[in-house]
Design a protein around this motif. Structure first.
Motif, PDB file in Angstrom:
ATOM      1  N   LEU A 172       0.830  -1.206   0.000  1.00  0.00           N
ATOM      2  CA  LEU A 172       0.000   0.000   0.000  1.00  0.00           C
ATOM      3  C   LEU A 172       0.866   1.259   0.000  1.00  0.00           C
ATOM      4  CD1 LEU A 172      -2.667   1.569   0.259  1.00  0.00           C
ATOM      5  CD2 LEU A 172      -2.476   1.268   2.743  1.00  0.00           C
ATOM      6  N   ALA A 173       1.921   1.254   0.780  1.00  0.00           N
ATOM      7  CA  ALA A 173       2.800   2.429   0.864  1.00  0.00           C
ATOM      8  C   ALA A 173       3.362   2.797  -0.495  1.00  0.00           C
ATOM      9  CB  ALA A 173       3.924   2.168   1.860  1.00  0.00           C
ATOM     10  N   GLN A 174       3.691   1.786  -1.319  1.00  0.00           N
ATOM     11  CA  GLN A 174       4.246   2.088  -2.638  1.00  0.00           C
ATOM     12  C   GLN A 174       3.259   2.889  -3.497  1.00  0.00           C
ATOM     13  OE1 GLN A 174       7.544   1.215  -4.375  1.00  0.00           O
ATOM     14  NE2 GLN A 174       7.817   1.665  -2.203  1.00  0.00           N
ATOM     15  N   HIS A 175       1.964   2.673  -3.341  1.00  0.00           N
ATOM     16  CA  HIS A 175       0.970   3.460  -4.086  1.00  0.00           C
ATOM     17  C   HIS A 175       0.966   4.913  -3.609  1.00  0.00           C
ATOM     18  CE1 HIS A 175      -0.631   0.096  -6.311  1.00  0.00           C
ATOM     19  NE2 HIS A 175      -0.684  -0.591  -5.185  1.00  0.00           N
ATOM     20  N   LEU A 176       1.031   5.116  -2.305  1.00  0.00           N
ATOM     21  CA  LEU A 176       1.073   6.478  -1.766  1.00  0.00           C
ATOM     22  C   LEU A 176       2.378   7.170  -2.154  1.00  0.00           C
ATOM     23  CD1 LEU A 176      -0.369   5.729   1.791  1.00  0.00           C
ATOM     24  CD2 LEU A 176      -1.575   6.735  -0.169  1.00  0.00           C
ATOM     25  N   ILE A 177       3.468   6.420  -2.123  1.00  0.00           N
ATOM     26  CA  ILE A 177       4.776   6.977  -2.491  1.00  0.00           C
ATOM     27  C   ILE A 177       4.789   7.319  -3.981  1.00  0.00           C
ATOM     28  CG2 ILE A 177       7.255   6.510  -2.611  1.00  0.00           C
ATOM     29  CD1 ILE A 177       6.772   4.637  -0.112  1.00  0.00           C
ATOM     30  N   ALA A 178       4.150   6.494  -4.812  1.00  0.00           N
ATOM     31  CA  ALA A 178       4.070   6.769  -6.255  1.00  0.00           C
ATOM     32  C   ALA A 178       3.378   8.108  -6.502  1.00  0.00           C
ATOM     33  CB  ALA A 178       3.326   5.648  -6.973  1.00  0.00           C
ATOM     34  N   ASN A 179       2.295   8.374  -5.786  1.00  0.00           N
ATOM     35  CA  ASN A 179       1.604   9.656  -5.926  1.00  0.00           C
ATOM     36  C   ASN A 179       2.517  10.813  -5.537  1.00  0.00           C
ATOM     37  OD1 ASN A 179      -0.742   8.400  -6.799  1.00  0.00           O
ATOM     38  ND2 ASN A 179      -1.626   8.313  -4.751  1.00  0.00           N
ATOM     39  N   ALA A 180       3.259  10.645  -4.445  1.00  0.00           N
ATOM     40  CA  ALA A 180       4.193  11.690  -4.009  1.00  0.00           C
ATOM     41  C   ALA A 180       5.308  11.876  -5.042  1.00  0.00           C
ATOM     42  CB  ALA A 180       4.775  11.340  -2.644  1.00  0.00           C
ATOM     43  N   TRP A 181       5.768  10.775  -5.655  1.00  0.00           N
ATOM     44  CA  TRP A 181       6.812  10.849  -6.683  1.00  0.00           C
ATOM     45  C   TRP A 181       6.320  11.662  -7.890  1.00  0.00           C
ATOM     46  CZ3 TRP A 181      11.611  10.998  -7.558  1.00  0.00           C
ATOM     47  CH2 TRP A 181      12.133  10.801  -8.834  1.00  0.00           C
ATOM     48  N   HIS A 182       5.103  11.386  -8.344  1.00  0.00           N
ATOM     49  CA  HIS A 182       4.554  12.114  -9.487  1.00  0.00           C
ATOM     50  C   HIS A 182       4.404  13.601  -9.160  1.00  0.00           C
ATOM     51  CE1 HIS A 182       4.162   8.561 -11.881  1.00  0.00           C
ATOM     52  NE2 HIS A 182       3.449   7.971 -10.943  1.00  0.00           N
ATOM     53  N   THR A 216       6.203  19.299  -9.609  1.00  0.00           N
ATOM     54  CA  THR A 216       6.488  20.571  -8.926  1.00  0.00           C
ATOM     55  C   THR A 216       7.978  20.861  -8.786  1.00  0.00           C
ATOM     56  OG1 THR A 216       6.529  19.574  -6.712  1.00  0.00           O
ATOM     57  CG2 THR A 216       4.371  20.325  -7.553  1.00  0.00           C
ATOM     58  N   GLY A 217       8.807  19.813  -8.876  1.00  0.00           N
ATOM     59  CA  GLY A 217      10.242  19.997  -8.662  1.00  0.00           C
ATOM     60  C   GLY A 217      10.614  20.077  -7.190  1.00  0.00           C
ATOM     61  N   LYS A 218       9.638  19.855  -6.313  1.00  0.00           N
ATOM     62  CA  LYS A 218       9.877  19.900  -4.866  1.00  0.00           C
ATOM     63  C   LYS A 218       9.559  18.540  -4.266  1.00  0.00           C
ATOM     64  CE  LYS A 218       8.609  24.741  -4.530  1.00  0.00           C
ATOM     65  NZ  LYS A 218       7.692  25.706  -3.942  1.00  0.00           N
ATOM     66  N   HIS A 219      10.340  18.134  -3.255  1.00  0.00           N
ATOM     67  CA  HIS A 219      10.094  16.856  -2.592  1.00  0.00           C
ATOM     68  C   HIS A 219       8.714  16.862  -1.942  1.00  0.00           C
ATOM     69  CE1 HIS A 219      14.106  15.469  -3.313  1.00  0.00           C
ATOM     70  NE2 HIS A 219      14.633  16.499  -2.684  1.00  0.00           N
ATOM     71  N   SER A 220       7.948  15.807  -2.179  1.00  0.00           N
ATOM     72  CA  SER A 220       6.603  15.679  -1.619  1.00  0.00           C
ATOM     73  C   SER A 220       6.548  14.457  -0.714  1.00  0.00           C
ATOM     74  CB  SER A 220       5.573  15.512  -2.743  1.00  0.00           C
ATOM     75  OG  SER A 220       5.581  16.625  -3.584  1.00  0.00           O
ATOM     76  N   LYS A 221       6.005  14.636   0.466  1.00  0.00           N
ATOM     77  CA  LYS A 221       5.856  13.521   1.399  1.00  0.00           C
ATOM     78  C   LYS A 221       4.695  12.638   0.966  1.00  0.00           C
ATOM     79  CE  LYS A 221       7.532  15.960   5.489  1.00  0.00           C
ATOM     80  NZ  LYS A 221       7.196  16.330   6.872  1.00  0.00           N
ATOM     81  N   PRO A 222       4.825  11.309   1.136  1.00  0.00           N
ATOM     82  CA  PRO A 222       3.746  10.408   0.736  1.00  0.00           C
ATOM     83  C   PRO A 222       2.524  10.471   1.659  1.00  0.00           C
ATOM     84  CG  PRO A 222       5.617   9.172   1.591  1.00  0.00           C
ATOM     85  CD  PRO A 222       6.032  10.594   1.537  1.00  0.00           C
TER      86      PRO A 222
END
Length: 168
Positions: A13-23, A28-34
């Motif tokens: 499940l975490a990989q899906h949330l992390i994928a959204n943060a990666w996109h 945006t060019g800024k690090h996004s938390k999952p």
């Protein structure tokens, strides 16, 4: 048995949330938390065979519960030096046991996509830190616990994949 099922489900499940943060990071060019309380963020997308994993900043136990982690004291993918990524043998990095010499691994970062070819597969003692040393070239090191089917979670052995950068 229930505990291992929970760990696997949480990692998946975490990989899906992390994928959204990666996109979002790529847009945006800024690090996004999952998730709002996360103390990490995705730094890369790792492709091994037909599998995709999002790599988190840091290689702490808490980070590795959700995905592979980039060891912060090592080079970032695509930079000169040894990029070290660690993961759990029973979740994300179980795929390492299927790799062979010359297999290709790809990593996408905010700056581009990088390709690596496996040149070494070893088992080392956990105290052998030579595998994370900077050898002066663009290198990728993937590390997980060993053996893969061990019941004991605290084995002293590490399975180490080393790969050199190449241009496809």
């Amino acid at each position: 048995m229930l505990s291992s099922g929970y760990i696997y489900a949480k990692a998946k499940l975490a990989q899906h949330l992390i994928a959204n943060a990666w996109h979002q990071t790529l847009q945006t060019g800024k690090h996004s938390k999952p998730w709002s309380w996360a103390d990490t963020f995705p730094v890369a997308k790792l492709s091994i065979t037909d599998k995709r994993y999002y790599v988190l900043a840091g290689a702490t136990g808490r980070t590795l519960a959700f995905g592979p982690g980039h060891m912060s004291s090592t080079a970032l993918p695509g930079h000169l030096g040894n990029t070290v990524i660690t993961g759990h043998r029973d979740t994300h990095f179980s795929v390492l046991q299927d790799l062979s010499l010359q297999d290709e691994i790809a990593i996408e970062t905010q700056t581009g996509k990088y390709h690596y070819s496996v040149y070494s597969i070893d088992v080392v003692h956990q105290q052998d830190l030579s595998v994370i040393e900077n050898n002066g070239f663009d290198e990728l090191t993937l590390i997980t616990c060993y053996p893969f089917n061990a019941i004991n979670p605290n084995t002293p052995w590490r399975y180490v994949i080393k790969a050199k950068s190449f241009t496809p």
